[in-house]
Design a protein around this motif. Sequence first.
Motif, PDB file in Angstrom:
ATOM      1  N   GLN A  19      -4.766 -11.798  20.652  1.00  0.00           N
ATOM      2  CA  GLN A  19      -3.901 -11.525  19.494  1.00  0.00           C
ATOM      3  C   GLN A  19      -4.747 -11.167  18.279  1.00  0.00           C
ATOM      4  OE1 GLN A  19      -0.685 -14.324  18.788  1.00  0.00           O
ATOM      5  NE2 GLN A  19      -0.888 -14.067  16.566  1.00  0.00           N
ATOM      6  N   ALA A  20      -5.839 -11.890  18.093  1.00  0.00           N
ATOM      7  CA  ALA A  20      -6.736 -11.593  16.971  1.00  0.00           C
ATOM      8  C   ALA A  20      -7.372 -10.210  17.154  1.00  0.00           C
ATOM      9  CB  ALA A  20      -7.809 -12.674  16.871  1.00  0.00           C
ATOM     10  N   GLU A  21      -7.714  -9.887  18.385  1.00  0.00           N
ATOM     11  CA  GLU A  21      -8.300  -8.571  18.663  1.00  0.00           C
ATOM     12  C   GLU A  21      -7.305  -7.463  18.363  1.00  0.00           C
ATOM     13  OE1 GLU A  21      -9.188  -6.342  22.769  1.00  0.00           O
ATOM     14  OE2 GLU A  21     -10.460  -8.111  22.470  1.00  0.00           O
ATOM     15  N   LEU A  22      -6.050  -7.688  18.736  1.00  0.00           N
ATOM     16  CA  LEU A  22      -5.009  -6.697  18.466  1.00  0.00           C
ATOM     17  C   LEU A  22      -4.803  -6.522  16.965  1.00  0.00           C
ATOM     18  CD1 LEU A  22      -2.839  -4.788  19.507  1.00  0.00           C
ATOM     19  CD2 LEU A  22      -1.279  -6.757  19.659  1.00  0.00           C
ATOM     20  N   ALA A  23      -4.785  -7.645  16.258  1.00  0.00           N
ATOM     21  CA  ALA A  23      -4.626  -7.562  14.803  1.00  0.00           C
ATOM     22  C   ALA A  23      -5.764  -6.758  14.182  1.00  0.00           C
ATOM     23  CB  ALA A  23      -4.582  -8.965  14.210  1.00  0.00           C
ATOM     24  N   GLN A  24      -6.970  -6.941  14.699  1.00  0.00           N
ATOM     25  CA  GLN A  24      -8.123  -6.231  14.148  1.00  0.00           C
ATOM     26  C   GLN A  24      -8.003  -4.719  14.366  1.00  0.00           C
ATOM     27  OE1 GLN A  24     -10.588  -7.551  12.231  1.00  0.00           O
ATOM     28  NE2 GLN A  24     -11.098  -5.389  11.904  1.00  0.00           N
ATOM     29  N   THR A  25      -7.402  -4.328  15.491  1.00  0.00           N
ATOM     30  CA  THR A  25      -7.231  -2.887  15.723  1.00  0.00           C
ATOM     31  C   THR A  25      -6.313  -2.271  14.677  1.00  0.00           C
ATOM     32  OG1 THR A  25      -5.341  -3.183  17.229  1.00  0.00           O
ATOM     33  CG2 THR A  25      -7.542  -3.196  18.207  1.00  0.00           C
ATOM     34  N   VAL A  68      -5.954  -3.491  11.602  1.00  0.00           N
ATOM     35  CA  VAL A  68      -6.732  -3.505  10.359  1.00  0.00           C
ATOM     36  C   VAL A  68      -7.653  -2.290  10.323  1.00  0.00           C
ATOM     37  CG1 VAL A  68      -8.511  -4.723   9.051  1.00  0.00           C
ATOM     38  CG2 VAL A  68      -6.609  -6.005  10.081  1.00  0.00           C
ATOM     39  N   ASP A  69      -8.267  -1.979  11.458  1.00  0.00           N
ATOM     40  CA  ASP A  69      -9.175  -0.830  11.531  1.00  0.00           C
ATOM     41  C   ASP A  69      -8.453   0.492  11.270  1.00  0.00           C
ATOM     42  OD1 ASP A  69     -11.203  -2.572  12.138  1.00  0.00           O
ATOM     43  OD2 ASP A  69     -11.104  -2.237  14.312  1.00  0.00           O
ATOM     44  N   LYS A  70      -7.140   0.488  11.461  1.00  0.00           N
ATOM     45  CA  LYS A  70      -6.353   1.698  11.219  1.00  0.00           C
ATOM     46  C   LYS A  70      -5.768   1.746   9.812  1.00  0.00           C
ATOM     47  CE  LYS A  70      -5.138   2.225  16.091  1.00  0.00           C
ATOM     48  NZ  LYS A  70      -4.066   2.219  17.125  1.00  0.00           N
ATOM     49  N   GLY A  71      -6.118   0.752   8.993  1.00  0.00           N
ATOM     50  CA  GLY A  71      -5.702   0.775   7.603  1.00  0.00           C
ATOM     51  C   GLY A  71      -4.588  -0.173   7.236  1.00  0.00           C
ATOM     52  N   VAL A  72      -4.130  -1.012   8.171  1.00  0.00           N
ATOM     53  CA  VAL A  72      -3.069  -1.977   7.880  1.00  0.00           C
ATOM     54  C   VAL A  72      -3.688  -3.209   7.209  1.00  0.00           C
ATOM     55  CG1 VAL A  72      -1.244  -3.405   8.890  1.00  0.00           C
ATOM     56  CG2 VAL A  72      -1.760  -1.146   9.869  1.00  0.00           C
ATOM     57  N   SER A  73      -2.983  -3.780   6.270  1.00  0.00           N
ATOM     58  CA  SER A  73      -3.505  -4.969   5.597  1.00  0.00           C
ATOM     59  C   SER A  73      -3.648  -6.116   6.593  1.00  0.00           C
ATOM     60  CB  SER A  73      -2.563  -5.389   4.467  1.00  0.00           C
ATOM     61  OG  SER A  73      -1.339  -5.856   4.999  1.00  0.00           O
ATOM     62  N   PRO A  74      -4.641  -6.988   6.408  1.00  0.00           N
ATOM     63  CA  PRO A  74      -4.876  -8.081   7.371  1.00  0.00           C
ATOM     64  C   PRO A  74      -3.655  -8.960   7.595  1.00  0.00           C
ATOM     65  CG  PRO A  74      -6.755  -7.839   5.926  1.00  0.00           C
ATOM     66  CD  PRO A  74      -5.701  -6.927   5.393  1.00  0.00           C
ATOM     67  N   ALA A  75      -2.930  -9.281   6.550  1.00  0.00           N
ATOM     68  CA  ALA A  75      -1.762 -10.149   6.708  1.00  0.00           C
ATOM     69  C   ALA A  75      -0.683  -9.482   7.547  1.00  0.00           C
ATOM     70  CB  ALA A  75      -1.210 -10.536   5.338  1.00  0.00           C
ATOM     71  N   LEU A  76      -0.405  -8.228   7.230  1.00  0.00           N
ATOM     72  CA  LEU A  76       0.617  -7.502   7.988  1.00  0.00           C
ATOM     73  C   LEU A  76       0.157  -7.277   9.425  1.00  0.00           C
ATOM     74  CD1 LEU A  76       3.292  -6.037   8.140  1.00  0.00           C
ATOM     75  CD2 LEU A  76       2.162  -3.985   7.224  1.00  0.00           C
ATOM     76  N   ALA A  77      -1.121  -6.962   9.608  1.00  0.00           N
ATOM     77  CA  ALA A  77      -1.661  -6.745  10.949  1.00  0.00           C
ATOM     78  C   ALA A  77      -1.525  -7.998  11.795  1.00  0.00           C
ATOM     79  CB  ALA A  77      -3.119  -6.310  10.868  1.00  0.00           C
ATOM     80  N   ALA A  78      -1.804  -9.147  11.194  1.00  0.00           N
ATOM     81  CA  ALA A  78      -1.694 -10.417  11.920  1.00  0.00           C
ATOM     82  C   ALA A  78      -0.247 -10.692  12.324  1.00  0.00           C
ATOM     83  CB  ALA A  78      -2.229 -11.557  11.061  1.00  0.00           C
ATOM     84  N   ALA A 137       0.756  -8.257  15.177  1.00  0.00           N
ATOM     85  CA  ALA A 137       0.126  -8.695  16.423  1.00  0.00           C
ATOM     86  C   ALA A 137       0.828  -9.924  16.983  1.00  0.00           C
ATOM     87  CB  ALA A 137      -1.356  -8.974  16.191  1.00  0.00           C
ATOM     88  N   ARG A 138       1.234 -10.839  16.096  1.00  0.00           N
ATOM     89  CA  ARG A 138       1.921 -12.049  16.545  1.00  0.00           C
ATOM     90  C   ARG A 138       3.252 -11.706  17.201  1.00  0.00           C
ATOM     91  NH1 ARG A 138       5.836 -15.364  15.235  1.00  0.00           N
ATOM     92  NH2 ARG A 138       6.473 -14.089  13.452  1.00  0.00           N
ATOM     93  N   GLN A 139       4.000 -10.804  16.575  1.00  0.00           N
ATOM     94  CA  GLN A 139       5.296 -10.440  17.127  1.00  0.00           C
ATOM     95  C   GLN A 139       5.158  -9.695  18.457  1.00  0.00           C
ATOM     96  OE1 GLN A 139       8.225  -8.802  14.486  1.00  0.00           O
ATOM     97  NE2 GLN A 139       7.412  -9.866  12.690  1.00  0.00           N
ATOM     98  N   ILE A 140       4.193  -8.806  18.524  1.00  0.00           N
ATOM     99  CA  ILE A 140       3.976  -8.072  19.776  1.00  0.00           C
ATOM    100  C   ILE A 140       3.560  -9.031  20.882  1.00  0.00           C
ATOM    101  CG2 ILE A 140       2.437  -6.418  20.924  1.00  0.00           C
ATOM    102  CD1 ILE A 140       2.435  -4.791  18.356  1.00  0.00           C
ATOM    103  N   SER A 141       2.735 -10.003  20.562  1.00  0.00           N
ATOM    104  CA  SER A 141       2.191 -10.919  21.564  1.00  0.00           C
ATOM    105  C   SER A 141       3.238 -11.882  22.124  1.00  0.00           C
ATOM    106  CB  SER A 141       1.020 -11.710  20.971  1.00  0.00           C
ATOM    107  OG  SER A 141      -0.021 -10.841  20.562  1.00  0.00           O
ATOM    108  N   ARG A 142       4.400 -11.963  21.487  1.00  0.00           N
ATOM    109  CA  ARG A 142       5.449 -12.838  22.014  1.00  0.00           C
ATOM    110  C   ARG A 142       5.997 -12.322  23.339  1.00  0.00           C
ATOM    111  NH1 ARG A 142       9.448 -13.865  16.939  1.00  0.00           N
ATOM    112  NH2 ARG A 142       9.484 -11.597  17.111  1.00  0.00           N
TER     113      ARG A 142
END
Length: 234
Positions: free
Chosen positions: A99-105, A107-117, A120-125
Amino acid sequence: MSDRAEVHHHHRDVTGGWLRPSVFGAMDGLVSNFALIAGVAGGSTNPRVVALGGVAGLAAGALSMAGGEYVSVASQRELAQAEIAVERRELAHHPEDEQAELAQTFVDKGVSPALAAEVARQISRNPERALEVHSRNELGVVPDELPSPVVAAVSSFVSFAVGAALPLLPYLFGARELVISAVVSCCALFAAGALVSAVTARSWWYSGLRQLLVGAVAAAVTFALGNVIEAAGL
């Protein structure tokens, strides 16, 4: 306003498993059998010998293309499935890390860390959706959309046979000179190249002339080689 975003344009499918082998198979069948028939005609004036060479070239080429495409696509599919299985195991055993790895991807595309997290959390459900997103991001594939080796093989076989039949047909209908086969083949080469322009950015005349030139050069070279072999008495 609609809850769904309005779609302003559509893209053609560029990942299908049938288009590339179909186009390549038809072009290869037409060029290779035209060149083969020209080579045999350059060394023999017997139309039955030329026709036999064309039939053999069609059968051997179509089977070779089908077998090659099947093995190639099957190997590609098996490799992708093996890597997807690795990703599935990682999601099962290390969900937080994935999930953290997904969030980082994101972030790397320009999404804010909070929104990315949060994304990623919702997708990982949903484990299957998470696997799909991870596979697309890390492997460039979608588990349920892997190319079919059977589709690739059948497409290659049929398209090669159709392309290879065109320069052969005049001989099967009684032609005794290469010129008739050459006219049919050159027209088919130009038409095939022009047809391909419908799925590319090239103009129809450019694609047609390019394909005609490729096929004509191949046939001229093999015809000359057949003449040389005949003259040498080999």
